[in-house]
Design an enzyme around this catalytic site. Structure first.
Site, PDB file in Angstrom:
ATOM      1  N   LYS A 163       7.779  11.586   3.467  1.00  0.00           N
ATOM      2  CA  LYS A 163       7.582  12.936   4.009  1.00  0.00           C
ATOM      3  C   LYS A 163       6.096  13.217   4.243  1.00  0.00           C
ATOM      4  O   LYS A 163       5.711  13.709   5.316  1.00  0.00           O
ATOM      5  CB  LYS A 163       8.162  13.949   3.020  1.00  0.00           C
ATOM      6  CG  LYS A 163       8.415  15.304   3.591  1.00  0.00           C
ATOM      7  CD  LYS A 163       9.199  16.137   2.569  1.00  0.00           C
ATOM      8  CE  LYS A 163       8.550  16.023   1.197  1.00  0.00           C
ATOM      9  NZ  LYS A 163       9.324  16.553   0.106  1.00  0.00           N
ATOM     10  N   THR A 184       3.704  10.983   4.535  1.00  0.00           N
ATOM     11  CA  THR A 184       3.252  10.047   5.569  1.00  0.00           C
ATOM     12  C   THR A 184       3.577  10.609   6.954  1.00  0.00           C
ATOM     13  O   THR A 184       2.745  10.562   7.874  1.00  0.00           O
ATOM     14  CB  THR A 184       3.965   8.695   5.351  1.00  0.00           C
ATOM     15  OG1 THR A 184       3.702   8.260   4.032  1.00  0.00           O
ATOM     16  CG2 THR A 184       3.489   7.650   6.335  1.00  0.00           C
ATOM     17  N   ARG A 242      -0.172  19.505  -0.507  1.00  0.00           N
ATOM     18  CA  ARG A 242      -0.511  19.839  -1.886  1.00  0.00           C
ATOM     19  C   ARG A 242      -1.516  18.871  -2.483  1.00  0.00           C
ATOM     20  O   ARG A 242      -1.645  17.747  -2.032  1.00  0.00           O
ATOM     21  CB  ARG A 242       0.751  19.778  -2.753  1.00  0.00           C
ATOM     22  CG  ARG A 242       1.657  20.951  -2.580  1.00  0.00           C
ATOM     23  CD  ARG A 242       2.776  20.880  -3.581  1.00  0.00           C
ATOM     24  NE  ARG A 242       3.717  19.820  -3.282  1.00  0.00           N
ATOM     25  CZ  ARG A 242       4.608  19.361  -4.124  1.00  0.00           C
ATOM     26  NH1 ARG A 242       4.654  19.849  -5.362  1.00  0.00           N
ATOM     27  NH2 ARG A 242       5.450  18.432  -3.786  1.00  0.00           N
ATOM     28  N   LYS A 284       2.370   3.861 -11.380  1.00  0.00           N
ATOM     29  CA  LYS A 284       1.548   3.617 -10.206  1.00  0.00           C
ATOM     30  C   LYS A 284       1.949   4.611  -9.126  1.00  0.00           C
ATOM     31  O   LYS A 284       3.115   4.929  -8.964  1.00  0.00           O
ATOM     32  CB  LYS A 284       1.838   2.211  -9.686  1.00  0.00           C
ATOM     33  CG  LYS A 284       0.679   1.232  -9.816  1.00  0.00           C
ATOM     34  CD  LYS A 284       1.164  -0.161  -9.518  1.00  0.00           C
ATOM     35  CE  LYS A 284       0.247  -0.895  -8.565  1.00  0.00           C
ATOM     36  NZ  LYS A 284      -1.068  -1.190  -9.109  1.00  0.00           N
ATOM     37  N   ALA A 291       7.753  21.634  -7.852  1.00  0.00           N
ATOM     38  CA  ALA A 291       8.751  21.938  -6.825  1.00  0.00           C
ATOM     39  C   ALA A 291      10.092  22.325  -7.446  1.00  0.00           C
ATOM     40  O   ALA A 291      11.002  22.712  -6.737  1.00  0.00           O
ATOM     41  CB  ALA A 291       8.921  20.752  -5.896  1.00  0.00           C
ATOM     42  N   PHE A 329      10.281  17.918  -2.394  1.00  0.00           N
ATOM     43  CA  PHE A 329      11.652  17.364  -2.470  1.00  0.00           C
ATOM     44  C   PHE A 329      12.381  17.429  -1.117  1.00  0.00           C
ATOM     45  O   PHE A 329      11.756  17.370  -0.070  1.00  0.00           O
ATOM     46  CB  PHE A 329      12.454  18.091  -3.554  1.00  0.00           C
ATOM     47  CG  PHE A 329      11.873  17.939  -4.938  1.00  0.00           C
ATOM     48  CD1 PHE A 329      11.234  16.753  -5.337  1.00  0.00           C
ATOM     49  CD2 PHE A 329      11.955  18.973  -5.863  1.00  0.00           C
ATOM     50  CE1 PHE A 329      10.706  16.615  -6.621  1.00  0.00           C
ATOM     51  CE2 PHE A 329      11.435  18.835  -7.142  1.00  0.00           C
ATOM     52  CZ  PHE A 329      10.811  17.656  -7.519  1.00  0.00           C
ATOM     53  N   PHE A 367      11.131   1.619   9.033  1.00  0.00           N
ATOM     54  CA  PHE A 367      10.775   0.523   8.119  1.00  0.00           C
ATOM     55  C   PHE A 367      11.055  -0.793   8.833  1.00  0.00           C
ATOM     56  O   PHE A 367      11.941  -0.871   9.696  1.00  0.00           O
ATOM     57  CB  PHE A 367      11.621   0.597   6.843  1.00  0.00           C
ATOM     58  CG  PHE A 367      11.037   1.489   5.786  1.00  0.00           C
ATOM     59  CD1 PHE A 367      10.901   2.851   6.013  1.00  0.00           C
ATOM     60  CD2 PHE A 367      10.626   0.978   4.557  1.00  0.00           C
ATOM     61  CE1 PHE A 367      10.365   3.686   5.045  1.00  0.00           C
ATOM     62  CE2 PHE A 367      10.095   1.809   3.583  1.00  0.00           C
ATOM     63  CZ  PHE A 367       9.963   3.164   3.824  1.00  0.00           C
ATOM     64  N   TRP A 383       3.391   4.809  10.070  1.00  0.00           N
ATOM     65  CA  TRP A 383       2.981   4.009   8.913  1.00  0.00           C
ATOM     66  C   TRP A 383       2.206   2.768   9.383  1.00  0.00           C
ATOM     67  O   TRP A 383       1.151   2.453   8.841  1.00  0.00           O
ATOM     68  CB  TRP A 383       4.213   3.599   8.093  1.00  0.00           C
ATOM     69  CG  TRP A 383       3.841   2.988   6.763  1.00  0.00           C
ATOM     70  CD1 TRP A 383       3.618   3.639   5.589  1.00  0.00           C
ATOM     71  CD2 TRP A 383       3.641   1.602   6.491  1.00  0.00           C
ATOM     72  NE1 TRP A 383       3.290   2.762   4.595  1.00  0.00           N
ATOM     73  CE2 TRP A 383       3.288   1.494   5.128  1.00  0.00           C
ATOM     74  CE3 TRP A 383       3.697   0.439   7.260  1.00  0.00           C
ATOM     75  CZ2 TRP A 383       3.016   0.282   4.504  1.00  0.00           C
ATOM     76  CZ3 TRP A 383       3.417  -0.787   6.651  1.00  0.00           C
ATOM     77  CH2 TRP A 383       3.079  -0.850   5.275  1.00  0.00           C
TER      78      TRP A 383
END
Lengths: 556, 556
Positions: free
Chosen positions: A71, A73, A94, A105, A273, A301, A381, A409
């Site tokens: 989201k 990205t 945010r 990570k 959230a 979310f 992807f 991306w």
């Protein structure tokens, strides 16, 4: 994930003064924090008030899955793409919480070639906003116990103090503590606990305040507990509101950074959230709208929790009106919503995609219910197959929505130009007819029912004992016009995190309600909500360190 | 006190880039924080290493009294005066702690026309250094409890954990707490507590580290507790040192601000002056020395506690060698040392001044013992009479020291030019023959005895049971070469805060010893030391607020 940090390090950042200058902000209108971060000064924010607002675009998503949706990205990619097609666009997201970065990570702001930089600083202390929230919150806590220590003139019932302390750290040992041990000079012992800073009502207030004066008033309205005869005690009663405002003065100024393509990004505020509304600050969004043709922002979310709160809490309280929505999905996440296990996401499965689209369809309906024109962004992807993409597009076409494959991306803004063009089309069509889900005047319990039945499609909402009486008491005390913030699992429309897709007919139990009189909403807790995370067996802190070049390793 | 804030607000500050430029630092060598604050970047600090050092001048004082001595004011005034007489001088002082500003009124950096600005920011979040210390300290704490939660591979004895948590807030309720309540998922319950951030060993480490690599090593050496078979457990054993270094990376860079006369001031670090060494950072002092002819710095409390630690801890560990010392006294404080009550300080009393000079004389002797040439700075107050001043000057003359009346409070640097000229004379005379009070090789207990008998003039030092065995154990473990940090009342040479003047023949009891293996000293606790203050009945937080101009009221 390794490439994210390498791409971020290779970024050709502009001096932040140049990014500001492109927005029309001079050196005296910003406060620099190093070479690549700045705050927009209060006086500069105030001076923009007379300007017209640009168009507000909300980026939201299907219910989150372990597959990842992208989201943020997409928010960044769309912002860059809008700039590429000639619109002055600003991204608003945010700030990251410090503590969790030392657990798992993670922590990047976007990914691949659609990121906001400087990544390291944004995931560490950044411009100190969260530390200011921590300090303001804990000053109020100290003043409560200090008031009791010196005689308790306000007659605070020490069993009914609701204000806890906060720390920006994953520290499970602090969830439940006893303070004030050790004898007379340390005060009266009582049981309390710590939440993580993002869960603080002060954070929600910072994100909803229009200006310093509004901030001051909201802080004063915070209810910290009750007297022995059950009257609410506020931060103003304790005379803490002025000092808290002083501690937050600098933090209220929006932070300016940039995307990898040197477009402006305001990264400001970060409320939870679940127990809060989960959006960046009103002041940042407002400032961006006065300085841009388009402002692209995201909600926490999925669209059920995040967009609903963005629209019914943030937009309602701030008088904002979005022009369009972007609903992010991935083939992988749709497959998971269609029942495929994470390990099998690499296998082509058109039927699973179609099954998973039920989740997407539910969010489409919900967003339409708010009067928003929308587009589906398929965050592409490498393993996605043409047949799967076609299945998604066919489903969306049947629902009258365009689904646009996006490659931000791998390609940055250039990979999201089609999406940007569609967003511009939607905005310029002026189709938007934004309205809230419920009016301010609706009774609190009915607001909860309305959200749960119309957004979550519950058949029934169950109140734990005392909940409805509590809501009525708050209505009598004058809090009846507040909106409601539902705190529940983000993984499902139901309260069962494993129930993916588009469940219906379920029951939502409201375990507890909380009054955030300062932030300006009532929280309805449906299920277990963790407000202080713990660290995993091998926290990422164990491998975070500076390398020989002075760069940070292990944070991402 | 009101005039301090009015004078500070009326300051004609230069852009911090200009202050930096005058020191020879370009825009790429500093990191700006707004218009009037900056950090000197790590790479710029490193590039200075080959340069010769300027002269280091220590400002210290007689034992503090409620009358006030004005040590910081004199440090600033002397810095400005040195610049006026043609020397490139930089002032180095500590940062202020946030928490106490919300308790008692106070917090200015200097006073009158000898101040450092921006005052508000320096007393609030400044550049975030203290927040970074808090975060690094508490990350280590979270990792201790997390390690135990996940199986306790290191076999940490939960009864022997010495590492507490910290918060930059006066909060007495946190002094003594039980954490880990609430059941299995919250870990193992144990009793612990919070100190104020300045009491953190991480703060002392930040102030003694030479560079990032040294910081990393020192953090790794921190002892957090003991195993069930009493072996020390370090931050490195917990793999926390790398992440702590990352959290402190920016904080280690010295902060550049300016005096009212636009001369450079490095304000950096702020360890407690009792349980720690109480001086600004080594890295700031070193950086200033490479950029200036003269560096004027101060040590905490009186010369007994403050100068001794500055010389035997900071200078020893950093290889610094002061060229002269300035001993600050006021007629009022000398009268209090001579037995006059605070209410009667307005009455002329030459005999009391002479009696009080015993305290001054003791400090003169002690400073000479370190091989430092010195001058007495009489910080002039409006009510001082010529006869009283003469009594002081006569006393000093008998002891071979010049006492120079200074008017920097009312006149700025112009009021301290005589003092500055005398300092230059002392430095240029090359009289300084600095040497530490004791060698590294002296056994720890003997170091404690040496300080207590030679500086505090105790007849005898008493060790509580276990203290000497503990010191011997640390010597066996390889910590025997560390210097010692005495934690005792700052008001007297003895451990009785009411015993002013120059007491002798007293007994100093060592209640407890603590190992700060990371910072690099052993603390000997002599008397009650408070490491978490409380708020008063009416904390200043109650009156701190923004006024209609957005200025902060009530903080000073």
């Amino acid at each position: 994930m390794t490439s994210d940090i390498l791409i971020a390090r290779a970024a050709r950042k502009l001096p932040i003064t140049e990014v500001a200058a492109r927005m029309g902000l001079g050196d005296q209108e910003i406060l620099r924090y190093g070479h690549d971060k700045a705050k927009i000064a209060h006086h500069a924010v105030a001076a923009l008030a007379h300007r017209p607002r640009g168009h507000l675009v909300l980026v939201t998503a299907i219910n989150p899955t372990p597959a990842g949706e992208g989201k943020t990205t997409t928010t960044v990619g769309l912002g860059d793409a809008l700039n590429r097609i000639g619109k002055r666009a600003t991204v608003c997201i945010r700030e990251a919480s410090l503590g969790p970065n030392f657990g798992m990570k993670g922590g990047a702001a976007g990914g691949g070639h659609a990121q906001i930089v400087p990544m390291e600083e944004m995931n560490l202390h950044f411009t100190g906003d969260f530390h200011a929230v921590t300090a303001a919150h804990n000053l109020l806590a100290a003043m409560i116990d200090n008031h009791i220590y010196w005689g308790n003139d306000l007659d605070i019932d020490t069993r009914r103090i609701t204000w806890r302390r906060v720390m920006d750290m994953n520290d499970r040992a602090l969830r439940d503590v006893v303070v004030g041990l050790g004898g007379v000079s340390n005060g009266f012992s009582r049981q309390t606990g710590f939440d993580i800073t993002v869960a603080s009502e002060v954070m929600a207030i910072l994100c909803l305040a229009r200006d310093l004066d509004d901030l001051h008033k909201r802080l004063g309205r915070i209810v910290v507990g009750y007297t022995t005869d059950r009257r609410p005690v506020t931060a103003r009663d304790l005379k803490a509101d002025g000092a808290m405002t002083v501690l937050l003065r600098d933090a209220l100024q929006p932070n300016l950074v940039q995307t990898l393509e040197n477009n402006p990004a305001l990264v400001h505020g970060g409320p939870f959230a679940n127990i809060a509304h989960g959006c960046n600050s009103v002041i940042a969004t407002e400032t961006a709208l006065r300085l841009s043709d388009y402002v692209v922002t995201e909600a926490g979310f999925g669209a059920d929790l995040g967009a609903e709160k963005f629209l019914d809490i943030k937009c309602r309280l701030a008088g904002l009106s979005p022009a369009a929505a972007v609903l992010v999905a991935t083939i992988r996440a749709l497959k998971m919503n269609g029942g495929v296990a994470k390990e099998e996401l690499g296998t082509k499965d058109v039927a699973a995609v179609t099954r998973g689209c039920a989740n997407l369809g539910r969010h489409i309906e919900n967003l339409r219910g708010f009067g928003l024109p929308l587009v589906v962004a398929l965050n592409h992807f490498a393993g996605d197959t043409p047949a799967e993409i076609q299945a998604l597009q066919a489903y969306c076409a049947r629902h009258g929505v365009t689904a646009i494959p996006c490659h931000h991306w791998s390609k940055g803004g250039a990979g999201a130009e089609d999406l940007a063009s569609r967003v511009v089309e939607l905005v310029e069509s002026k189709e938007a007819d934004f309205h809230n889900l419920y009016p301010d005047s609706m009774p609190l319990w009915q607001k909860i029912e309305t959200i749960c039945t119309r957004i979550y499609r519950a058949a029934h909402v169950e109140a734990a004992p005392g909940v409805r009486a509590q809501l009525e008491l708050w209505e009598e005390e004058g809090h009846g016009r507040l909106p409601v913030c539902i705190a529940k699992t983000q993984y499902s429309f139901s309260t069962d995190p494993d129930l993916r897709g588009a469940p219906e007919g379920h029951v939502i139990p409201v375990r507890e309600v909380r009054l955030n009189a300062g932030a300006g909403f009532v929280v309805a807790i449906c299920g277990q909500i963790m407000t202080m995370p713990g660290l995993p067996r091998h926290p990422s802190a164990e491998t975070i360190a500076l390398n020989d070049l002075g760069q940070i390793e292990g944070l991402f």
